[in-house]
Design an enzyme around this catalytic site. Structure first.
Site, PDB file in Angstrom:
ATOM      1  N   HIS A  67      92.101 -27.193 -48.485  1.00  0.00           N
ATOM      2  CA  HIS A  67      91.753 -27.506 -46.998  1.00  0.00           C
ATOM      3  C   HIS A  67      90.752 -26.255 -46.762  1.00  0.00           C
ATOM      4  O   HIS A  67      91.079 -24.979 -46.277  1.00  0.00           O
ATOM      5  CB  HIS A  67      93.062 -27.007 -46.250  1.00  0.00           C
ATOM      6  CG  HIS A  67      93.015 -27.714 -44.633  1.00  0.00           C
ATOM      7  ND1 HIS A  67      93.833 -28.077 -44.038  1.00  0.00           N
ATOM      8  CD2 HIS A  67      91.733 -27.346 -44.010  1.00  0.00           C
ATOM      9  CE1 HIS A  67      93.455 -28.333 -42.835  1.00  0.00           C
ATOM     10  NE2 HIS A  67      92.327 -27.974 -42.717  1.00  0.00           N
ATOM     11  N   HIS A  69      86.652 -25.686 -44.653  1.00  0.00           N
ATOM     12  CA  HIS A  69      85.650 -26.129 -43.951  1.00  0.00           C
ATOM     13  C   HIS A  69      84.282 -25.374 -44.380  1.00  0.00           C
ATOM     14  O   HIS A  69      84.231 -24.191 -44.127  1.00  0.00           O
ATOM     15  CB  HIS A  69      85.889 -25.952 -42.534  1.00  0.00           C
ATOM     16  CG  HIS A  69      86.870 -26.673 -41.968  1.00  0.00           C
ATOM     17  ND1 HIS A  69      87.068 -27.740 -41.640  1.00  0.00           N
ATOM     18  CD2 HIS A  69      88.341 -25.983 -41.732  1.00  0.00           C
ATOM     19  CE1 HIS A  69      88.554 -28.315 -41.029  1.00  0.00           C
ATOM     20  NE2 HIS A  69      89.132 -27.107 -41.581  1.00  0.00           N
ATOM     21  N   ARG A  71      81.142 -26.540 -43.657  1.00  0.00           N
ATOM     22  CA  ARG A  71      80.123 -26.923 -42.643  1.00  0.00           C
ATOM     23  C   ARG A  71      78.967 -27.516 -43.104  1.00  0.00           C
ATOM     24  O   ARG A  71      77.933 -27.564 -42.205  1.00  0.00           O
ATOM     25  CB  ARG A  71      79.717 -25.612 -41.843  1.00  0.00           C
ATOM     26  CG  ARG A  71      81.147 -24.646 -41.431  1.00  0.00           C
ATOM     27  CD  ARG A  71      81.897 -25.458 -40.359  1.00  0.00           C
ATOM     28  NE  ARG A  71      82.973 -24.759 -39.785  1.00  0.00           N
ATOM     29  CZ  ARG A  71      83.932 -25.210 -39.071  1.00  0.00           C
ATOM     30  NH1 ARG A  71      84.345 -26.367 -39.072  1.00  0.00           N
ATOM     31  NH2 ARG A  71      84.885 -24.428 -38.785  1.00  0.00           N
ATOM     32  N   ASN A 101      84.755 -32.783 -41.420  1.00  0.00           N
ATOM     33  CA  ASN A 101      84.378 -32.546 -40.035  1.00  0.00           C
ATOM     34  C   ASN A 101      82.847 -31.713 -39.842  1.00  0.00           C
ATOM     35  O   ASN A 101      82.806 -30.659 -39.234  1.00  0.00           O
ATOM     36  CB  ASN A 101      85.362 -31.692 -39.186  1.00  0.00           C
ATOM     37  CG  ASN A 101      85.703 -30.283 -39.582  1.00  0.00           C
ATOM     38  OD1 ASN A 101      85.495 -30.146 -40.731  1.00  0.00           O
ATOM     39  ND2 ASN A 101      86.123 -29.538 -38.872  1.00  0.00           N
ATOM     40  N   HIS A 238      98.670 -27.709 -42.465  1.00  0.00           N
ATOM     41  CA  HIS A 238      98.947 -26.430 -41.881  1.00  0.00           C
ATOM     42  C   HIS A 238     100.218 -26.534 -40.969  1.00  0.00           C
ATOM     43  O   HIS A 238     100.125 -26.484 -39.618  1.00  0.00           O
ATOM     44  CB  HIS A 238      97.839 -25.993 -40.968  1.00  0.00           C
ATOM     45  CG  HIS A 238      97.004 -27.078 -40.523  1.00  0.00           C
ATOM     46  ND1 HIS A 238      97.581 -28.063 -39.416  1.00  0.00           N
ATOM     47  CD2 HIS A 238      95.562 -27.490 -40.403  1.00  0.00           C
ATOM     48  CE1 HIS A 238      96.671 -28.752 -39.156  1.00  0.00           C
ATOM     49  NE2 HIS A 238      95.389 -28.515 -39.672  1.00  0.00           N
ATOM     50  N   ASP A 311      92.879 -23.294 -44.742  1.00  0.00           N
ATOM     51  CA  ASP A 311      92.314 -23.719 -43.739  1.00  0.00           C
ATOM     52  C   ASP A 311      91.237 -22.874 -43.182  1.00  0.00           C
ATOM     53  O   ASP A 311      90.858 -22.398 -41.909  1.00  0.00           O
ATOM     54  CB  ASP A 311      93.083 -23.992 -42.333  1.00  0.00           C
ATOM     55  CG  ASP A 311      92.665 -24.741 -41.162  1.00  0.00           C
ATOM     56  OD1 ASP A 311      91.498 -25.403 -41.359  1.00  0.00           O
ATOM     57  OD2 ASP A 311      93.104 -24.869 -40.271  1.00  0.00           O
ATOM     58  N   HIS A 315      83.027 -19.705 -37.839  1.00  0.00           N
ATOM     59  CA  HIS A 315      82.580 -19.794 -36.741  1.00  0.00           C
ATOM     60  C   HIS A 315      81.739 -18.591 -36.458  1.00  0.00           C
ATOM     61  O   HIS A 315      81.777 -17.322 -37.018  1.00  0.00           O
ATOM     62  CB  HIS A 315      83.328 -19.587 -35.596  1.00  0.00           C
ATOM     63  CG  HIS A 315      84.246 -21.122 -35.431  1.00  0.00           C
ATOM     64  ND1 HIS A 315      83.615 -22.376 -35.284  1.00  0.00           N
ATOM     65  CD2 HIS A 315      85.589 -21.388 -35.909  1.00  0.00           C
ATOM     66  CE1 HIS A 315      84.473 -23.487 -35.373  1.00  0.00           C
ATOM     67  NE2 HIS A 315      85.802 -22.683 -35.807  1.00  0.00           N
ATOM     68  N   PHE A 329      88.414 -23.052 -32.152  1.00  0.00           N
ATOM     69  CA  PHE A 329      89.557 -22.814 -33.094  1.00  0.00           C
ATOM     70  C   PHE A 329      89.166 -22.290 -34.360  1.00  0.00           C
ATOM     71  O   PHE A 329      88.190 -23.195 -34.897  1.00  0.00           O
ATOM     72  CB  PHE A 329      90.688 -23.816 -33.089  1.00  0.00           C
ATOM     73  CG  PHE A 329      91.205 -24.237 -31.558  1.00  0.00           C
ATOM     74  CD1 PHE A 329      92.354 -23.641 -31.409  1.00  0.00           C
ATOM     75  CD2 PHE A 329      90.609 -25.270 -30.854  1.00  0.00           C
ATOM     76  CE1 PHE A 329      92.806 -23.885 -29.938  1.00  0.00           C
ATOM     77  CE2 PHE A 329      91.279 -25.660 -29.507  1.00  0.00           C
ATOM     78  CZ  PHE A 329      92.419 -24.993 -29.325  1.00  0.00           C
ATOM     79  N   GLY A 330      90.046 -21.627 -35.080  1.00  0.00           N
ATOM     80  CA  GLY A 330      89.526 -21.451 -36.491  1.00  0.00           C
ATOM     81  C   GLY A 330      89.485 -19.956 -36.953  1.00  0.00           C
ATOM     82  O   GLY A 330      88.792 -19.324 -36.109  1.00  0.00           O
TER      83      GLY A 330
HETATM   84 ZN    ZN Z   1      93.563 -28.976 -39.046  1.00  0.00          ZN
END
Ligand code: ZN
Length: 429
Positions: A67, A69, A71, A101, A238, A311, A315, A329-330
């Protein structure tokens, strides 16, 4: 600051304790790597061998994060496949599954294929998670089986929950026969009601909108019931609340084929991290209370939760410099994952081998992957750990393009000192 360099042609890792999660066996000895593969140490030859002193260290299979990200495409200013891979290596991860995403979302077989093609040149193995719905809008199913055929290993609209139970149900039905997990970001948005942190006495005191535990648990409960009814493969990401841990445990005991993950930040941090309005501690689902944190720890110890996943969510500084309501968030998590998890789970009584299982065997099982044994002939996919080394996590330890983590300045017990993967090696200096 660690460095990442091409792997020496011949490398001898000397005097290590070697734990192989594929077999569950521990032994003492040397590991030899030649041209990216493990070989018998005797066959290494004498000429030009690089040596790594691993006395007192633990060598094991590289970690797997299911999991993250990265980007790309669309927000390479936050993270790219390359910068994300460097962050992974610095954290001991040799395989990473990336969430869809992106901009645009990974919601077609063409996009899955193009990402996997780009991933060929990376120093880690990249897995692609496709979107459940077109454009991650939660309305119309994406071409799940076509994406699966193109190489997608799981499906998720992560960041966006599947609000419509019928959409989730059909996703589980369509993928049931191929066994590809469906991963729903479980937060009931009307229940969340704009909440930016856990709903509690603290959120009231800080004057911030709260996100109740029921926003997660109610949707997880719905998802578990639909998984039970359809027989589809559900993976719960999560897990943040005691309620959710209990639900997952109960459905597992009833024989429903589900898996679940917890993040290092939900294991190691609570809502207290938000007391000074640190937007880097704003995550979804939010950091919860000490009782919830302890329940997540227990869930990992007793097998209700199968694995640890980061996760990792980069950012920019500008985005996180907004106020608590506006900031996204994140938090990033690859570089700090092992240190934080070991700092929490070691004293809780979890053996280091079990922690390694939660970072290798557990995630592999959740996504249906094979672990290669640490035997001659296998590709060299290794992490070298110093479980007793105490260190302070600073910006110098970050290889990600982003810096958004509330863990800067924290002291961890247990450090990744080297990672070997696909012709590259990271060494912490
Ligand atoms: Zn999530």
């Amino acid at each position: 600051m660690g460095r990442i360099a091409p792997l020496p042609k011949a490398l001898l890792i000397e005097g290590a304790t070697i734990y192989d999660p594929a077999t569950g066996k521990t032994r003492r000895g040397d590991l030899a790597v030649k041209n990216g593969r493990l070989i018998e140490p005797e066959k290494l030859g004498a000429a030009k061998v690089e040596r790594l002193d691993a006395r007192g260290a633990l060598v094991t299979h590289g970690f797997i994060d299911i999991h993250a990200h990265f980007r790309e495409p669309g927000r390479e200013d936050q993270e790219s496949l390359e910068s994300g891979s460097r962050a992974a290596l610095a954290g001991g991860f040799t395989r990473v599954a990336v969430m869809p995403n992106t901009l645009p979302a990974i919601d077609s077989p063409e996009m899955v294929r193009s990402l996997l093609e780009k991933a060929e040149r990376l120093p880690i193995v990249l897995y692609v998670i496709g979107a459940i719905s077109r454009g991650r809008e939660g309305l119309e199913l994406a071409e799940l089986l076509e994406m699966q055929a193109a190489g997608a290993l799981a499906f998720s609209d992560d960041g966006n929950p599947i609000a419509d139970g019928q959409v989730l149900r059909r996703a589980l039905q369509y993928t049931k026969d191929v066994g590809t997990p469906i991963i729903n970001h479980a937060e009931d948005l009307p229940l969340r009601d704009g909440g930016v942190m856990n709903q509690s006495a603290l959120s009231t005191r800080l004057g911030l909108p709260g996100n109740p535990v029921e926003a997660e648990a109610a949707m997880v409960h719905r998802d578990l019931l639909i998984a039970q009814e359809t027989g589809g493969r559900l993976h719960v990401p999560h897990v943040s609340t005691a309620l959710t841990v209990d639900l997952v445990r109960r459905f597992k005991e009833a024989g429903v084929p589900i898996t679940a993950e917890a993040t290092p930040h939900h294991l190691g941090l609570t809502e207290e991290a938000l007391r000074q309005f640190d937007t880097n501690a704003k995550v979804a689902p939010p950091l919860r209370t000490e009782a919830d944190r302890q329940a997540v720890v227990r869930g990992l110890m007793d097998g209700a939760i199968d694995c640890i996943a980061t996760d990792h969510a980069p950012h920019t500084v500008e985005e996180k410099e907004q106020d608590m309501i506006q900031a996204p968030f994140g938090m990033i998590g690859l570089e700090s994952a092992f240190g934080l998890a070991n700092t929490v789970l070691g004293p809780a009584g979890l053996a280091i081998e079990k922690l390694i299982d939660l970072l290798t065997v557990g995630p592999a099982r959740a996504l249906g992957l094979e672990l290669t044994p640490l035997e001659p002939g296998s590709p060299a996919e290794l992490v070298v750990l110093r479980p007793d080394e105490t260190w302070t996590f600073t910006e110098k330890d970050i290889h990600s393009r982003s810096r958004n983590t509330p863990m800067l300045g924290m002291t961890f017990n247990g450090r990744v000192v080297a990672t070997i993967s696909r012709g590259s090696w990271y060494t912490c200096t």
